[in-house]
Design an enzyme around this catalytic site. Structure first.
Site, PDB file in Angstrom:
ATOM      1  CG  HIS A   1     -10.595  23.000   7.638  1.00  0.00           C
ATOM      2  ND1 HIS A   1      -9.368  22.963   7.681  1.00  0.00           N
ATOM      3  CD2 HIS A   1     -10.853  22.901   8.202  1.00  0.00           C
ATOM      4  CE1 HIS A   1      -9.799  22.377   9.243  1.00  0.00           C
ATOM      5  NE2 HIS A   1     -10.836  21.979   8.969  1.00  0.00           N
TER       6      HIS A   1
ATOM      7  CB  SER B   1      10.329  -7.919 -13.546  1.00  0.00           C
ATOM      8  OG  SER B   1      11.025  -9.188 -13.172  1.00  0.00           O
TER       9      SER B   1
ATOM     10  CB  SER C   1      -0.550  -0.334   0.666  1.00  0.00           C
ATOM     11  OG  SER C   1      -0.082   0.114   2.416  1.00  0.00           O
ATOM     12  N   GLY C   2       0.055   1.961  -0.159  1.00  0.00           N
ATOM     13  CA  GLY C   2       0.788   3.940  -0.359  1.00  0.00           C
ATOM     14  C   GLY C   2       1.794   4.194  -1.897  1.00  0.00           C
TER      15      GLY C   2
ATOM     16  CG  LEU D   1     -10.889  31.839  14.168  1.00  0.00           C
ATOM     17  CD1 LEU D   1     -11.823  32.068  13.116  1.00  0.00           C
ATOM     18  CD2 LEU D   1     -12.797  30.937  15.340  1.00  0.00           C
TER      19      LEU D   1
ATOM     20  CD  GLU E   1      -6.918  23.766   5.223  1.00  0.00           C
ATOM     21  OE1 GLU E   1      -7.107  22.744   6.531  1.00  0.00           O
ATOM     22  OE2 GLU E   1      -7.276  24.347   5.420  1.00  0.00           O
TER      23      GLU E   1
ATOM     24  CD  GLU F   1     -12.544  20.085  20.570  1.00  0.00           C
ATOM     25  OE1 GLU F   1     -12.790  18.213  20.205  1.00  0.00           O
ATOM     26  OE2 GLU F   1     -12.284  21.108  21.069  1.00  0.00           O
TER      27      GLU F   1
ATOM     28  CG  ASP G   1      -5.802   9.265  -2.982  1.00  0.00           C
ATOM     29  OD1 ASP G   1      -4.785   9.194  -2.389  1.00  0.00           O
ATOM     30  OD2 ASP G   1      -6.582   7.235  -2.875  1.00  0.00           O
TER      31      ASP G   1
ATOM     32  CB  CYS H   1     -10.419  24.847  11.427  1.00  0.00           C
ATOM     33  SG  CYS H   1     -12.143  23.300  12.321  1.00  0.00           S
TER      34      CYS H   1
ATOM     35  CG  ASP I   1      -5.273  -6.002   0.839  1.00  0.00           C
ATOM     36  OD1 ASP I   1      -4.218  -6.219   0.935  1.00  0.00           O
ATOM     37  OD2 ASP I   1      -5.317  -4.541   0.285  1.00  0.00           O
TER      38      ASP I   1
ATOM     39  CB  THR J   1       5.182  -6.656 -11.183  1.00  0.00           C
ATOM     40  OG1 THR J   1       5.856  -5.510 -10.866  1.00  0.00           O
ATOM     41  CG2 THR J   1       5.094  -5.808 -12.362  1.00  0.00           C
TER      42      THR J   1
END
Length: 530
Positions: A506, A189, A14-15, A383, A508, A404, A71, A380, A148, A192
């Site tokens: 947010h 290889s 993964s990743g 602030l 960004e 909170e 993603d 967020c 998986d 793969t």
């Protein structure tokens, strides 16, 4: 032209960067085509909204309030589209849909099984999106790796799709790993080959293989992979390790990937990468450099702040300024010596987060930013903590806090609004998605956005308590952006300082290579001027 489909799967580990690969492919084909990305994740959560960032990285929030996989940030930044929450299909959502259909009696007494009932739901969902959006091309990324247990039903659905849409309208692309073991100095290889064999066992025969590697794949290794995996040698592509993910489309174009896809799907949408190359050149060859302290509590996993990192990249591309991030873990920083973590820092960012851990350290850093006039950007929670610090140390409200962090605080300057308290589901109590803000004339924020009203995405449940608005404003903090009804604080600033601004949103999340987020752009310029 019928809708075309590209199915992106991954193997070995993964990743590897399936999301970036899928987004890069979309970018290369977007000049003439309308493209929709869909992500299928095998976990049983309905969405990643309740997951700790250490578990799954950043939670990306969409315009419609959907909490989705990170993603989707790559999809939006590379494709220039605003995605929808329906485009993120988790196995938790799938099973929920099946359960609801079964309870309604939609299956007419039949035994509900993985095949065909679950796989039909998956395919039906994808075809529904295609019917609603009318795209030329749908890119479907299957999360996880082949083998998986979590993604088996997604893979089976993708196998079946070639019969539903026609083999000429679907392309299978598999991302694998080509290691160079230490001391051997040779591209291997075998991982793969084994990964593709696992995929073939599930009835999917890849048309294109992308091999992730630290070097360009040699002609010999491409030929070997092609021979063992039944693809043309030209359809074996290097997925090169790069310093900046925005270089990936350039690598794929160099490897001839667009032409291969054009031929296999009978489409034509040649990429125009002139501006993209200029942005990459600006990032690679900066004229300036600044150091920004990122003060959070998830700093051990940089994916927790992926969108913030990309927003700074976008600023670098336009300002030719390298932004060096210094990661500051704020847990345990209550008794802070400025020389320890802020020496040589040109600016400070306090990002979003949940829970009490690390908040007192962040408040202490915000106090130093205010007192030392170091450019500060709060996002967020940033602030909220800036308001708490100001209330304590400027307004004289001893013990001011958020309910909170301290339900018994004598001065709840940050609180859940009364209308939210009866909601029990975690996501239900939050303001999620895009909300408008009216910007006050003559403020820093108004100048940066150059607009009377702006819309940014939110993900939080606590607000600046309206009971304290007047007291805080009288002491010099400017509420430079408010909700249309004037009840909710969206932006704050301290105008007497070089740059001290924060937003409840947010920004960004909507920053793009072609159009950096205004608050980030202004913040980096202030750091440069310092």
């Amino acid at each position: 032209m019928p809708t075309k489909y590209i199915i992106v799967t991954g193997g070995v580990l993964s990743g590897l960067g399936k999301g970036i690969a899928a987004a890069s492919i979309g970018h290369l084909l977007s000049s003439r085509l309308k493209i929709i990305p869909i992500k299928c994740d095998g976990y049983l959560n309905v969405d990643p909204g309740t997951m700790n960032p250490f578990e799954h990285g950043e939670v990306f929030v969409l315009e419609d309030g959907g909490e989705v996989d990170m993603d989707f940030g790559h999809y939006e930044r590379f494709l220039g589209v605003n995605c929808k929450s329906k485009w993120n299909l988790t196995m938790g959502k799938v099973f929920d849909m099946v359960r609801q259909k079964e309870r309604r009696g939609d299956y007419l007494g039949k035994t509900v099984q993985y095949i065909p009932h679950v796989t039909d739901i998956i395919k039906q969902h994808i075809f529904e999106i295609a019917g609603e959006e009318h795209p030329d091309l749908v890119i479907v990324e299957i999360g996880g790796t082949v083998g998986d247990i979590e993604n088996e039903l997604f893979l089976e659905s993708m196998r079946q799709m070639k019969e539903d849409v026609g083999r000429e309208n679907i392309l299978y692309l598999h991302l694998t790993y080509v290691p160079i073991p230490y001391g051997v100095n040779e591209q291997k290889s075998k991982p793969t080959q084994q990964s593709v064999n696992l995929l073939k066992q599930r009835g999917i025969f890849p048309d294109i293989i992308i091999g992730r590697c630290s070097e360009f794949l040699t002609r010999e290794i491409k030929s070997k992979i092609a021979s063992f995996c039944d693809v043309h040698a030209n359809a074996v592509i290097t997925g090169l390790d790069v310093e900046d993910i925005y270089e990936i489309p350039l690598i794929f174009e160099q490897e001839g990937l667009p032409e291969i896809i054009h031929k296999k799907l009978h489409i034509y949408s040649p990429p125009d990468l002139r501006k993209w190359r200029q942005y990459i050149d600006n990032i690679r060859n900066p004229e300036y450099a600044v150091t920004v302290a990122m003060c959070g509590k998830y700093t051990k996993l940089e994916d927790s702040y992926a969108s913030i990192i990309e927003a700074f990249n976008h600023c670098s591309a336009h300002l030719r300024c390298k932004v060096n991030l210094r990661w500051v873990e704020t847990t345990g920083l209550e008794n802070l010596d400025e020389s320890d973590v802020l020496e040589g820092v040109d600016g400070i960012v306090v990002p979003g987060g949940f829970g009490v851990r690390g908040t007192e350290g962040k408040i202490e850093i915000i106090r130093m930013a205010r007192e030392r006039d170091i450019p500060f950007l709060g996002l967020c929670l940033g602030l909220q903590l800036a308001v708490i610090e100001f209330a304590r140390n400027v307004c004289g409200l001893k013990g001011a806090n958020s309910t909170e962090m301290d339900p018994d605080t004598p001065h709840p300057v940050i609180d859940i609004l009364p209308e939210q308290r009866t909601v029990k589901d975690k996501g239900g109590t939050m303001r999620l998605g895009a909300y408008p803000a009216v910007l006050q004339e003559g403020t820093l924020v108004r100048g940066l956005y150059d607009a009377v009203e702006v819309s940014e995405r939110h993900r939080h449940r606590y607000e600046v308590n309206p009971d304290y608005h007047q007291r805080i404003a009288e002491n010099g903090m400017v509420f430079s952006g408010m909700s249309r009804d004037g009840r909710l604080v969206e932006f704050i600033e301290l105008p007497q300082l070089r740059f001290f601004a924060a937003t409840q949103a947010h920004p960004e999340l909507t920053s793009r290579m072609e159009r950096p987020a205004p608050l980030f752009y202004g913040f980096v310029k202030a750091c440069m001027n310092r």
